[in-house]
Design a protein around this motif. Sequence first.
Motif, PDB file in Angstrom:
ATOM      1  N   TYR A  32       0.831  -1.198   0.000  1.00  0.00           N
ATOM      2  CA  TYR A  32       0.000   0.000   0.000  1.00  0.00           C
ATOM      3  C   TYR A  32       0.872   1.257   0.000  1.00  0.00           C
ATOM      4  CZ  TYR A  32      -3.059   3.692   1.653  1.00  0.00           C
ATOM      5  OH  TYR A  32      -3.736   4.881   1.784  1.00  0.00           O
ATOM      6  N   LYS A  33       1.901   1.248   0.852  1.00  0.00           N
ATOM      7  CA  LYS A  33       2.808   2.393   0.906  1.00  0.00           C
ATOM      8  C   LYS A  33       3.539   2.572  -0.424  1.00  0.00           C
ATOM      9  CE  LYS A  33       3.676   2.269   5.867  1.00  0.00           C
ATOM     10  NZ  LYS A  33       4.702   2.040   6.913  1.00  0.00           N
ATOM     11  N   LYS A  36       1.098   4.114  -2.899  1.00  0.00           N
ATOM     12  CA  LYS A  36       0.869   5.516  -2.576  1.00  0.00           C
ATOM     13  C   LYS A  36       2.048   6.371  -3.051  1.00  0.00           C
ATOM     14  CE  LYS A  36      -0.407   8.316   1.420  1.00  0.00           C
ATOM     15  NZ  LYS A  36      -0.641   8.304   2.867  1.00  0.00           N
ATOM     16  N   ALA A  37       3.269   5.908  -2.799  1.00  0.00           N
ATOM     17  CA  ALA A  37       4.455   6.652  -3.225  1.00  0.00           C
ATOM     18  C   ALA A  37       4.564   6.693  -4.744  1.00  0.00           C
ATOM     19  CB  ALA A  37       5.707   6.022  -2.628  1.00  0.00           C
ATOM     20  N   ARG A  39       2.107   6.570  -6.922  1.00  0.00           N
ATOM     21  CA  ARG A  39       1.115   7.507  -7.447  1.00  0.00           C
ATOM     22  C   ARG A  39       1.555   8.955  -7.222  1.00  0.00           C
ATOM     23  NH1 ARG A  39      -3.833   5.913  -4.554  1.00  0.00           N
ATOM     24  NH2 ARG A  39      -3.142   3.806  -4.230  1.00  0.00           N
ATOM     25  N   HIS A  40       2.128   9.205  -6.068  1.00  0.00           N
ATOM     26  CA  HIS A  40       2.589  10.564  -5.760  1.00  0.00           C
ATOM     27  C   HIS A  40       3.722  10.988  -6.697  1.00  0.00           C
ATOM     28  CE1 HIS A  40       4.978  13.596  -3.564  1.00  0.00           C
ATOM     29  NE2 HIS A  40       3.770  14.069  -3.250  1.00  0.00           N
TER      30      HIS A  40
END
Length: 79
Positions: A32-33, A36-37, A39-40
């Motif tokens: 998940y992390k 998220k990274a 996508r950022h």
Amino acid sequence: MSALSKAKGFKKSKAGTYLSIGTTAFGALSVYKQMKAARHDHDTLSLVDAVATAAGIVTGVALLVRELKRLGDDDVLLG
């Protein structure tokens, strides 16, 4: 019974299967992390890697749940 025999038996026990599900779910937090990274940072390759890893985690959990059913678990949550 030797310690090695006990350890091998634990892997196929209900408790061992629950422990495997827990550690696999803990790995999902890392994925998940990573997603998220990615996508950022707009990193498509990293995002694809995270999705592939997530698919492996989902498959692994499904196999572990099937093993629990095979062991005769009467847990209501598992259906």
